[in-house]
Every structure is written in structure tokens, then in C-alpha cells.
Scaffold this motif. Structure first.
Motif, PDB file in Angstrom:
ATOM      1  N   THR A  25       0.965  -1.191   0.076  1.00  0.00           N
ATOM      2  CA  THR A  25      -0.078   0.106  -0.120  1.00  0.00           C
ATOM      3  C   THR A  25       0.922   1.441  -0.037  1.00  0.00           C
ATOM      4  OG1 THR A  25      -0.236   0.026   2.518  1.00  0.00           O
ATOM      5  CG2 THR A  25      -2.082  -0.921   1.206  1.00  0.00           C
ATOM      6  N   ASP A  26       1.873   1.297   0.556  1.00  0.00           N
ATOM      7  CA  ASP A  26       2.926   2.336   0.574  1.00  0.00           C
ATOM      8  C   ASP A  26       4.560   2.046   0.294  1.00  0.00           C
ATOM      9  OD1 ASP A  26       1.103   4.846   1.634  1.00  0.00           O
ATOM     10  OD2 ASP A  26       0.552   3.219   2.624  1.00  0.00           O
ATOM     11  N   LEU A  27       4.966   2.924  -0.212  1.00  0.00           N
ATOM     12  CA  LEU A  27       6.628   2.836  -0.648  1.00  0.00           C
ATOM     13  C   LEU A  27       7.143   4.258  -0.227  1.00  0.00           C
ATOM     14  CD1 LEU A  27       6.940   1.180  -4.080  1.00  0.00           C
ATOM     15  CD2 LEU A  27       7.763   0.251  -1.946  1.00  0.00           C
ATOM     16  N   ALA A  28       8.414   3.988   0.404  1.00  0.00           N
ATOM     17  CA  ALA A  28       9.372   5.182   0.384  1.00  0.00           C
ATOM     18  C   ALA A  28      10.717   4.642   0.106  1.00  0.00           C
ATOM     19  CB  ALA A  28       9.708   5.740   1.920  1.00  0.00           C
ATOM     20  N   GLY A 116       6.867  16.191  12.108  1.00  0.00           N
ATOM     21  CA  GLY A 116       7.291  14.859  12.809  1.00  0.00           C
ATOM     22  C   GLY A 116       6.030  13.928  12.689  1.00  0.00           C
ATOM     23  N   ARG A 117       5.904  13.050  13.837  1.00  0.00           N
ATOM     24  CA  ARG A 117       4.631  12.018  13.529  1.00  0.00           C
ATOM     25  C   ARG A 117       3.575  12.811  14.079  1.00  0.00           C
ATOM     26  NH1 ARG A 117       6.279   7.546  17.286  1.00  0.00           N
ATOM     27  NH2 ARG A 117       4.591   6.437  16.546  1.00  0.00           N
ATOM     28  N   PHE A 118       3.618  13.727  15.298  1.00  0.00           N
ATOM     29  CA  PHE A 118       2.616  14.189  15.874  1.00  0.00           C
ATOM     30  C   PHE A 118       2.223  15.682  15.636  1.00  0.00           C
ATOM     31  CE2 PHE A 118       4.527  10.982  18.684  1.00  0.00           C
ATOM     32  CZ  PHE A 118       3.739   9.922  18.289  1.00  0.00           C
ATOM     33  N   LEU A 119       3.538  16.348  15.249  1.00  0.00           N
ATOM     34  CA  LEU A 119       3.484  17.709  15.177  1.00  0.00           C
ATOM     35  C   LEU A 119       4.309  18.317  13.798  1.00  0.00           C
ATOM     36  CD1 LEU A 119       4.518  18.575  18.751  1.00  0.00           C
ATOM     37  CD2 LEU A 119       2.429  18.872  17.925  1.00  0.00           C
ATOM     38  N   VAL A 120       4.009  19.476  13.387  1.00  0.00           N
ATOM     39  CA  VAL A 120       4.857  20.239  12.511  1.00  0.00           C
ATOM     40  C   VAL A 120       4.997  21.463  13.131  1.00  0.00           C
ATOM     41  CG1 VAL A 120       4.821  21.044  10.189  1.00  0.00           C
ATOM     42  CG2 VAL A 120       3.287  19.045  10.517  1.00  0.00           C
ATOM     43  N   HIS A 121       6.423  21.772  13.016  1.00  0.00           N
ATOM     44  CA  HIS A 121       6.935  23.069  13.646  1.00  0.00           C
ATOM     45  C   HIS A 121       7.123  24.010  12.700  1.00  0.00           C
ATOM     46  CE1 HIS A 121       8.663  26.001  16.128  1.00  0.00           C
ATOM     47  NE2 HIS A 121      10.024  25.733  15.821  1.00  0.00           N
ATOM     48  N   ASN A 122       6.653  25.284  12.890  1.00  0.00           N
ATOM     49  CA  ASN A 122       6.675  26.300  11.831  1.00  0.00           C
ATOM     50  C   ASN A 122       7.639  27.437  12.334  1.00  0.00           C
ATOM     51  OD1 ASN A 122       3.697  25.515  10.828  1.00  0.00           O
ATOM     52  ND2 ASN A 122       5.258  25.357   9.388  1.00  0.00           N
ATOM     53  N   GLU A 210       5.529   9.531   7.943  1.00  0.00           N
ATOM     54  CA  GLU A 210       4.217   9.636   7.021  1.00  0.00           C
ATOM     55  C   GLU A 210       3.444   8.405   6.928  1.00  0.00           C
ATOM     56  OE1 GLU A 210       5.768  10.966   3.463  1.00  0.00           O
ATOM     57  OE2 GLU A 210       6.323  12.990   4.071  1.00  0.00           O
ATOM     58  N   LEU A 211       3.893   7.140   6.906  1.00  0.00           N
ATOM     59  CA  LEU A 211       3.207   6.236   6.743  1.00  0.00           C
ATOM     60  C   LEU A 211       2.267   5.672   7.691  1.00  0.00           C
ATOM     61  CD1 LEU A 211       5.595   3.763   4.851  1.00  0.00           C
ATOM     62  CD2 LEU A 211       4.247   5.702   3.883  1.00  0.00           C
ATOM     63  N   ASP A 351      -6.631   9.789   3.100  1.00  0.00           N
ATOM     64  CA  ASP A 351      -5.573   9.321   3.961  1.00  0.00           C
ATOM     65  C   ASP A 351      -4.390   9.369   3.275  1.00  0.00           C
ATOM     66  OD1 ASP A 351      -6.035   7.039   2.532  1.00  0.00           O
ATOM     67  OD2 ASP A 351      -5.920   5.505   4.272  1.00  0.00           O
ATOM     68  N   ASP A 352      -4.081   9.761   2.315  1.00  0.00           N
ATOM     69  CA  ASP A 352      -2.621   9.716   1.536  1.00  0.00           C
ATOM     70  C   ASP A 352      -2.009  10.948   2.150  1.00  0.00           C
ATOM     71  OD1 ASP A 352      -0.552  10.487  -0.224  1.00  0.00           O
ATOM     72  OD2 ASP A 352      -2.048  10.088  -1.994  1.00  0.00           O
ATOM     73  N   PRO A 353      -0.706  10.618   2.633  1.00  0.00           N
ATOM     74  CA  PRO A 353       0.252  11.596   3.372  1.00  0.00           C
ATOM     75  C   PRO A 353       0.422  12.607   2.672  1.00  0.00           C
ATOM     76  CG  PRO A 353       1.368   9.602   2.728  1.00  0.00           C
ATOM     77  CD  PRO A 353      -0.167   9.382   2.468  1.00  0.00           C
ATOM     78  N   VAL A 354       0.337  12.528   1.193  1.00  0.00           N
ATOM     79  CA  VAL A 354       0.510  13.858   0.443  1.00  0.00           C
ATOM     80  C   VAL A 354      -0.746  14.468  -0.161  1.00  0.00           C
ATOM     81  CG1 VAL A 354       1.355  14.667  -1.803  1.00  0.00           C
ATOM     82  CG2 VAL A 354       2.679  12.639  -0.434  1.00  0.00           C
ATOM     83  N   ALA A 355      -0.884  15.809  -0.120  1.00  0.00           N
ATOM     84  CA  ALA A 355      -2.103  16.535  -0.012  1.00  0.00           C
ATOM     85  C   ALA A 355      -2.548  16.158  -1.649  1.00  0.00           C
ATOM     86  CB  ALA A 355      -1.779  18.044  -0.135  1.00  0.00           C
TER      87      ALA A 355
END
Length: 383
Positions: A25-28, A116-122, A210-211, A351-355
Motif C-alpha cells: 500500500t505504501d513505498l518510500a 514530525g509524527r505528531f506535530l509540524v513546527h513552523n 508519514e506512513l 488518507d494519502d500523506p501527500v495533499a
């Protein structure tokens, strides 16, 4: 759903494959000879200021200068033109939003973002913002209140869906790690020449961040060097996943199990079987990707199209398709059927990690989809 994450290194490829109930289902994937810049924080030199484009070209280490628009310059000055913001020869700190492709340079931004897994820091942002995927409700309200009192008051934070049921200690540890990365990049800046301040996330880091992890039962790694690297990444990014990491012990290579190597190779083919004679034909052009849905012997266009939606979402993720996608579905007479297909496709890519965004269907059965570019398409890595 039972998930397994398989990780190996095969020649120049570092591969992370997610299997959900035995289905890929997913690849990196990383290729040593085709480095990806996306996500890297760099120091670059402005080489040209283009007033007509309201943008500048920035040399940062790639073979082609990056493109930095006025709207991506920080601090942002409303209505200011690029000539008022930057000058030729100026050094800037920026992040690669999208890699170079088809002769076009990478897209840069000075609005830095550390995921990150839980947060995005700006670092240039402020406040706490909740991911739209979390929606609303008492649990989300409680999460916001808890994080408002515990997250460091530095820059801005985006709370990802994974944070809702995560151990609060893990979330705070991640916040400290993201702040440390931002601090490292800030302290490394100031050299007189272009340089990388923070490298882009490799395949293992992208897999951990992301996965999907719901139902993740094990992480199997082939090779002692790869195993050590994965454990080190987990220690830094996801210590709760350490108990799931195990070495591959089989006699055959890890990706030979379940014919996974063949499944990955097949992702370079144009044709994808849907069963009962139906198929997808996927063609990539310079401007867009075209997907044709063929019904085969199946006499029910709606059923074919609904099945195709799930496979289209899967193929977009696995092939790392970016940009504009046009899907030619099997023609349907009823407006209600067309709406059902749009809803199924929208749900499948949600649920795609990419918009990824799905637009309406034309009377000819054509649907437009956009998916953000995240590194090179899989076919380029497999060549």
C-alpha cells in the motif's frame, strides 16, 4: 488491519514497503544516484531577481537554481514586490518545497516547516493549529487545551491526527526534537557560500513520519547495517516503535517474500489489472498523468468505476505521482452514479500523506485530480 513495514537496501536503493493485510500500500524509496532535495533546509545565494515573475532564482547546491516567489519570502511584507525584498548576491535560508522536474528548478520557500509524527513546527509561525483531519469534538478540544499549556511557546505548531491518542510525553519529546533541528539549522547559517543546513528526510524517516501506523505489527529489516540505522532513526523519531523492529532471518531476501520485488517492478507498467477484464492504463506526459479506466467484460460501469477508485488511489501513492492527473472513467448515464464515483475517489485519497484533491466529473466522465509533488516519480527511481 494488520500492517508490516519491510526495510532493506538493494544496490543503490534504500526501500521501505508497507504491507496492509499482505497488500503493498505504501513505498518510500531513495536512490543513491538520484538524491532528493525536498524537505532540506538550505542556505542559498540569490542569482537573479525577476521582476516580471515576481520571483528570484537561488543557487543552493542543486544543478539548477531554485525558484523563490515573493509570496514565499520571510518575513512576509504584504504587497511588496520581489525587488523590494531581495537583491542579487544576497544569502537566504530556505526550504525545498518541491524537487526539480522536467527541466524546471526546485521550488523554494523561506517559510520553514519541520514535520514530525505528531506535530509540524513552523519557526516563522505562531500559535497552535489543529489538522483538519481531526475534525471537531470534545477530544480535540481537550487535546488543544493540553498542548496549549505544554508545548514550547516558540514559533507555530500544527497538531497532526496521530497526536490525538499518542502518549503526551512522546508528543513533547518530539516538540523538543523539532526545536533542536530548527536551532541547528539557524546556527549553521551564515557561511559565505550555499550549503545544506538540514538534510532532507531519508526513506526511513519518511516512513516513520508519514506512513500509517494503526495496526502496525512488526518492522522487519534486512542487513545488520540497515538494522542499526533503523533502530537509530526510531530512537530519535519513534521510540515506541523500537519493540516492533526485528532482523530478517529468512534464507531468501526479504523483498522476495510474497513476490514483493515483482510487485514493485510492476509499478513501472502502464497497465494495471482490475479483475473481470477491467484495467487501468496509466500514461505520464510532461504536463500531466492520464489514467484510462477500461471496463473489459464487466457490464456494470458503476461497479467498475467504484473498484477503479480504490486502485487509482493506491497507484498514485505507490508510483508517487505528482501534479495534475486526469482520470477517464467508464461513461455513466446517471448523475447519481457520477457523484458516487467522485465520493468514492475522494474517500480513497483522503488518507494519502501527500495533499491530494479531487474535482468534479465532466459529462464525458473526466475527473481532474491534483497531488502535490513529493520527490521523483517511482519510475525514475526504478530505471
Amino acid at each position: 488491519m494488520r500492517r508490516r513495514l519491510l526495510i532493506d537496501r538493494r544496490g543503490p536503493l534504500q526501500r521501505c514497503a508497507m504491507l496492509s493485510d499482505g497488500v503493498l500500500t505504501d513505498l518510500a524509496i531513495d536512490h543513491d544516484d538520484r538524491p532528493v532535495w525536498q524537505g532540506a533546509i538550505v542556505q542559498g545565494r540569490v542569482t537573479r531577481v525577476m521582476t516580471g515573475l515576481d520571483a528570484a532564482f537561488v543557487e543552493f547546491g542543486d544543478s539548477v537554481p531554485g525558484f523563490l516567489s515573493a509570496s514565499d519570502v520571510r518575513p512576509l511584507r504584504r504587497d511588496a514586490r520581489i525587488g523590494q525584498l531581495l537583491r542579487t548576491g544576497q544569502m537566504v535560508t530556505a526550504q525545498v518545497k518541491a524537487d526539480a522536474h522536467d527541466g524546471k528548478g526546485a521550488v523554494l520557500t523561506m517559510d520553514l516547516s519541520l514535520p514530525g509524527r505528531f506535530l509540524v513546527h513552523n519557526p516563522h509561525g505562531d500559535g497552535i493549529h489543529i489538522s483538519k483531519r481531526l475534525g471537531k469534538g470534545p477530544e480535540v478540544t481537550a487535546l488543544r487545551q493540553r498542548l496549549s499549556s505544554t508545548l514550547p511557546n516558540q514559533g507555530g505548531w500544527i497538531v497532526r491526527a496521530e497526536a490525538l491518542h499518542a502518549d503526551p510525553a512522546l508528543v513533547l519529546d518530539e516538540a523538543e526534537g523539532l526545536l533542536a533541528d530548527a536551532h541547528h539549522a539557524r546556527m549553521a547559517a551564515g557561511a559565505p557560500s550555499p550549503m545544506t543546513l538540514l538534510p532532507p528526510p531519508d526513506a526511513v524517516r519518511r516512513a516513520f513520519v508519514e506512513l500509517p501506523r494503526d495496526g502496525l505489527a512488526e518492522i522487519v529489516v534486512e542487513g545488520p547495517d540497515m538494522l542499526a540505522a533503523v533502530k537509530a532513526a526510531a530512537m530519535a523519531l519513534a521510540p515506541d516503535l523500537l519493540p516492533l523492529i526485528a532482523p530478517h532471518k529468512g534464507a531468501r531476501p526479504l523483498f522476495d517474500q510474497g513476490d514483493l520485488d515483482s510487485a514493485i517492478t510492476a509499478l513501472a507498467d502502464r497497465r494495471v489489472d482490475l479483475g473481470q477484464g477491467g484495467s487501468l492504463v496509466i500514461d505520464r506526459t510532461e504536463a500531466l498523468t492520464v489514467i484510462d479506466v477500461n471496463g473489459g467484460e464487466r457490464g456494470n460501469p458503476l461497479a467498475t468505476n467504484l473498484d477503479a477508485c480504490l486502485e487509482i488511489a493506491r497507484q498514485l501513492r505507490l508510483r508517487n505521482v505528482g501534479g495534475i492527473v486526469v482520470v477517464d472513467f467508464v461513461n455513466m448515464a446517471r448523475a447519481g452514479d457520477r457523484e458516487a464515483v467522485i465520493q468514492r475517489l475522494s474517500s480513497a485519497v483522503s488518507d494519502d500523506p501527500v495533499a491530494t484533491h479531487v474535482y468534479g466529473m465532466s459529462r464525458l466522465g473526466l475527473v481532474e485530480v491534483t497531488r502535490a509533488r513529493r520527490g521523483p516519480p517511482l519510475a525514475d527511481l526504478l530505471l
